[in-house]
Structure formats: C-alpha cells, structure tokens
Design a protein around this motif. Structure first.
Motif, PDB file in Angstrom:
ATOM      1  N   ILE A  86       4.441  -0.276 -19.028  1.00 23.10           N
ATOM      2  CA  ILE A  86       5.605   0.324 -19.684  1.00 23.10           C
ATOM      3  C   ILE A  86       6.491   1.021 -18.657  1.00 23.10           C
ATOM      4  CG2 ILE A  86       4.609   2.587 -20.144  1.00 23.10           C
ATOM      5  CD1 ILE A  86       6.713   0.582 -22.638  1.00 23.10           C
ATOM      6  N   GLU A  87       5.964   1.294 -17.472  1.00 18.65           N
ATOM      7  CA  GLU A  87       6.735   1.966 -16.430  1.00 18.65           C
ATOM      8  C   GLU A  87       7.627   1.011 -15.649  1.00 18.65           C
ATOM      9  OE1 GLU A  87       3.147   3.724 -14.618  1.00 18.65           O
ATOM     10  OE2 GLU A  87       4.082   5.667 -15.010  1.00 18.65           O
ATOM     11  N   LYS A  88       7.486  -0.287 -15.892  1.00 18.23           N
ATOM     12  CA  LYS A  88       8.334  -1.259 -15.200  1.00 18.23           C
ATOM     13  C   LYS A  88       9.781  -1.115 -15.671  1.00 18.23           C
ATOM     14  CE  LYS A  88       4.807  -4.849 -14.551  1.00 18.23           C
ATOM     15  NZ  LYS A  88       4.446  -6.261 -14.868  1.00 18.23           N
ATOM     16  N   PRO A  89      10.746  -1.214 -14.746  1.00 13.14           N
ATOM     17  CA  PRO A  89      12.162  -1.102 -15.131  1.00 13.14           C
ATOM     18  C   PRO A  89      12.557  -2.058 -16.252  1.00 13.14           C
ATOM     19  CG  PRO A  89      11.953  -0.980 -12.758  1.00 13.14           C
ATOM     20  CD  PRO A  89      10.589  -1.311 -13.279  1.00 13.14           C
ATOM     21  N   SER A  90      12.057  -3.285 -16.209  1.00 12.62           N
ATOM     22  CA  SER A  90      12.445  -4.272 -17.220  1.00 12.62           C
ATOM     23  C   SER A  90      12.006  -3.855 -18.616  1.00 12.62           C
ATOM     24  CB  SER A  90      11.848  -5.641 -16.876  1.00 12.62           C
ATOM     25  OG  SER A  90      10.429  -5.566 -16.808  1.00 12.62           O
ATOM     26  N   LEU A  91      10.877  -3.147 -18.720  1.00 16.13           N
ATOM     27  CA  LEU A  91      10.405  -2.674 -20.019  1.00 16.13           C
ATOM     28  C   LEU A  91      11.082  -1.371 -20.410  1.00 16.13           C
ATOM     29  CD1 LEU A  91       6.596  -3.509 -19.850  1.00 16.13           C
ATOM     30  CD2 LEU A  91       8.340  -4.649 -21.201  1.00 16.13           C
ATOM     31  N   LEU A  92      11.232  -0.464 -19.463  1.00 17.25           N
ATOM     32  CA  LEU A  92      11.904   0.798 -19.756  1.00 17.25           C
ATOM     33  C   LEU A  92      13.328   0.561 -20.253  1.00 17.25           C
ATOM     34  CD1 LEU A  92      10.745   3.107 -16.829  1.00 17.25           C
ATOM     35  CD2 LEU A  92      10.128   3.299 -19.243  1.00 17.25           C
ATOM     36  N   ASN A  93      13.964  -0.476 -19.738  1.00 21.06           N
ATOM     37  CA  ASN A  93      15.337  -0.771 -20.149  1.00 21.06           C
ATOM     38  C   ASN A  93      15.412  -1.294 -21.577  1.00 21.06           C
ATOM     39  OD1 ASN A  93      16.413   0.057 -17.728  1.00 21.06           O
ATOM     40  ND2 ASN A  93      16.563  -1.996 -16.854  1.00 21.06           N
ATOM     41  N   ARG A  94      14.265  -1.658 -22.149  1.00 16.35           N
ATOM     42  CA  ARG A  94      14.233  -2.110 -23.549  1.00 16.35           C
ATOM     43  C   ARG A  94      13.893  -0.977 -24.511  1.00 16.35           C
ATOM     44  NH1 ARG A  94       9.950  -6.680 -22.856  1.00 16.35           N
ATOM     45  NH2 ARG A  94       9.855  -6.476 -25.120  1.00 16.35           N
ATOM     46  N   VAL A  95      13.589   0.193 -23.955  1.00 18.59           N
ATOM     47  CA  VAL A  95      13.261   1.359 -24.771  1.00 18.59           C
ATOM     48  C   VAL A  95      14.540   2.127 -25.082  1.00 18.59           C
ATOM     49  CG1 VAL A  95      11.984   3.535 -24.828  1.00 18.59           C
ATOM     50  CG2 VAL A  95      10.944   1.506 -23.789  1.00 18.59           C
ATOM     51  N   ASP A  96      14.662   2.597 -26.321  1.00 21.67           N
ATOM     52  CA  ASP A  96      15.825   3.352 -26.790  1.00 21.67           C
ATOM     53  C   ASP A  96      16.230   4.412 -25.763  1.00 21.67           C
ATOM     54  OD1 ASP A  96      17.624   5.048 -28.121  1.00 21.67           O
ATOM     55  OD2 ASP A  96      16.621   4.782 -30.048  1.00 21.67           O
ATOM     56  N   THR A  97      17.474   4.350 -25.299  1.00 22.39           N
ATOM     57  CA  THR A  97      17.951   5.271 -24.259  1.00 22.39           C
ATOM     58  C   THR A  97      18.199   6.685 -24.796  1.00 22.39           C
ATOM     59  OG1 THR A  97      20.234   4.549 -24.630  1.00 22.39           O
ATOM     60  CG2 THR A  97      18.981   3.437 -22.880  1.00 22.39           C
ATOM     61  N   GLY A  98      18.064   6.877 -26.090  1.00 17.92           N
ATOM     62  CA  GLY A  98      18.209   8.213 -26.661  1.00 17.92           C
ATOM     63  C   GLY A  98      16.972   9.073 -26.475  1.00 17.92           C
ATOM     64  N   PHE A  99      15.930   8.496 -25.850  1.00 20.42           N
ATOM     65  CA  PHE A  99      14.681   9.212 -25.614  1.00 20.42           C
ATOM     66  C   PHE A  99      14.285   9.076 -24.148  1.00 20.42           C
ATOM     67  CE2 PHE A  99      14.795   8.585 -30.078  1.00 20.42           C
ATOM     68  CZ  PHE A  99      14.012   9.577 -30.662  1.00 20.42           C
ATOM     69  N   ASP A 100      13.527  10.065 -23.669  1.00 24.32           N
ATOM     70  CA  ASP A 100      13.051  10.021 -22.288  1.00 24.32           C
ATOM     71  C   ASP A 100      11.655  10.624 -22.229  1.00 24.32           C
ATOM     72  OD1 ASP A 100      13.023   9.489 -19.607  1.00 24.32           O
ATOM     73  OD2 ASP A 100      14.782  10.710 -19.118  1.00 24.32           O
ATOM     74  N   THR A 101      10.928  10.322 -21.156  1.00 22.85           N
ATOM     75  CA  THR A 101       9.573  10.835 -21.009  1.00 22.85           C
ATOM     76  C   THR A 101       9.592  12.288 -20.537  1.00 22.85           C
ATOM     77  OG1 THR A 101       9.512   9.818 -18.810  1.00 22.85           O
ATOM     78  CG2 THR A 101       8.429   8.639 -20.607  1.00 22.85           C
ATOM     79  N   VAL A 102       8.819  13.105 -21.234  1.00 17.82           N
ATOM     80  CA  VAL A 102       8.618  14.498 -20.839  1.00 17.82           C
ATOM     81  C   VAL A 102       7.365  14.601 -19.979  1.00 17.82           C
ATOM     82  CG1 VAL A 102       8.173  16.836 -21.702  1.00 17.82           C
ATOM     83  CG2 VAL A 102       9.736  15.308 -22.946  1.00 17.82           C
ATOM     84  N   HIS A 103       6.388  13.772 -20.298  1.00 16.68           N
ATOM     85  CA  HIS A 103       5.116  13.785 -19.569  1.00 16.68           C
ATOM     86  C   HIS A 103       4.620  12.350 -19.438  1.00 16.68           C
ATOM     87  CE1 HIS A 103       1.192  15.220 -18.200  1.00 16.68           C
ATOM     88  NE2 HIS A 103       0.631  14.402 -19.073  1.00 16.68           N
TER      89      HIS A 103
END
Length: 231
Positions: free
Chosen positions: A152-169
C-alpha cells in the motif's frame, strides 16, 4: 483475516505461532490495533465499525479495553460489525454484540456515519481490495485504523487512495505476521483539510520505452511467486 466473498487466494491468515489474527482471531494483533488508539479518543467514539469482522477479535479487544470505563452493555452497543460470511456473523452474535451486519461491505450503504473504522480487510490481487476497502471506509468515517499489505506504500497504490485522507501513523509489522513472510503495515488514516498531493510517477525514461504488453517482445518477471526473475 476477513471471511467474506473476497476470500480464496485474495486474503491472508496470520501465523498462529506469532499469536496474531487468523481463523480463530488470535488476540495479540487484535489487541494491538485497539491499544494504539489513545484511550481518551477511544472512549469518545460513539460509533465504531469493525470491517470484515471475522470472529470479532478486534471488537472483543475494544470491549476489553473500554468496559472498565463505560460498562459492558455500553461497550457492546457502541460497536458495529460487518461481514459477508454467515458463520462469522453468527459467532459474533453469540458473543452478544448488539450491531452485527451480514452484508457485502463494498456495496453496503448504511444510513449513518461512524466515528472510526477499524479492521484487517482483504488485500486482493495487487492490493486492489485493500484500496477499495480503504476508500469505502473514507465514505463512512474520518478516522481509519487498518492492517494493510506493505505494498500500500507504493506510489501507484497511494495515488488510488482518496486524496482527502492522509496517514497519521504508519508502522511496519514483523515479517512473520503472515504466512510466507507477506509484508504488512498498521496504518492510521485521517481526514485532512488540505488534499494530499499525488506522487509523480515516471512515464518516460531516456533509455527505455514504455509499451503495452502486446507491444513488448521481452518480458521480465518482477513480482509474484511464479514469473519473478524469469525472462
């Protein structure tokens, strides 16, 4: 892991030797997911959703932690569990959880929102289901606590995750968490005021030409148990 229609080869079970969550919902990982949420925040949540609840290991860990402060009945009433496998649903109901839902999470449309979504969702091929479960959870809550595939940390997958959210931890789990040393991470996602910027990925290279599978005349296996390393 999760019991639902996405099962088969698309979900993973943890090693019993590691004392983590699997078919019998072994407690250590379940408890760790709950223990990483600050107690004052955990107590403030009025509606918690356990996604792909399996046999309710994470929800049981939640009840154990908050019962001394709010009582058993209140703890059981604050958490919702959802799974599409009827055996898991029935077992959770026998534990006296008050809100156990038999449904396909990805097509489920509740008439409410939640304070937090927790779980260990199915991963799917190339983490495709993990991304779908994550994005669906964002529709229902502002705080998400998930165990997810390391990919899930790969850029290609992160770019498919809703940009309205981000990782806190973001925490890498031990290599023996899952069979065959499948890499996994524990993540806390939270809604952000400013949209997350997508990661730029390479589309050109001075020495390479990006082509489709049909256009290529040589293939090199990059990942997977079958073709990786073969030409």
């Amino acid at each position: 892991m999760v019991y639902n229609k996405y099962m088969n080869n698309q979900t993973y079970h943890t090693n019993s030797s590691a004392g983590l969550m699997g078919r019998e919902d072994l407690p250590e990982l379940c408890q760790a997911i709950i223990d990483r949420i600050p107690l004052d925040q955990l107590l403030s949540f009025k509606r918690l959703l356990d996604v792909g609840c399996g046999y309710g290991g994470i929800s049981k860990a939640y009840v154990r932690r908050v019962e001394p402060f709010i009582g058993l009945d209140e703890a059981l009433s604050r958490i919702w569990l959802i799974d599409s496998h009827i055996a898991c649903v029935n077992r959770c109901r026998r534990f006296h959880f008050k809100n156990v839902i038999h449904a396909d999470f990805l097509s489920w449309n509740p008439n409410m929102n939640f304070d937090v979504v927790i779980g260990n969702p199915p991963y799917g091929s190339g983490a495709s289901l993990a991304v779908k479960f994550l994005n669906k959870s964002f529709e229902l809550a502002d705080e998400i606590y998930f165990v997810l595939p390391g990919s899930i940390e790969k850029p290609s997958l992160l770019n498919r995750v809703d940009t309205g959210f981000d990782t806190v931890h973001n925490e890498k789990l031990p290599n023996d968490t899952f069979p065959r040393n499948i890499q996994a991470v524990y993540q806390h996602w939270s809604k952000t005021a400013t949209p997350r910027q997508k990661i730029k990925t390479l589309r050109t290279h001075p020495d390479l030409k990006f082509v489709s599978r049909e256009e290529a005349n040589v293939g090199i296996g990059r990942v997977g148990n079958g073709s990786a390393g073969y030409v």
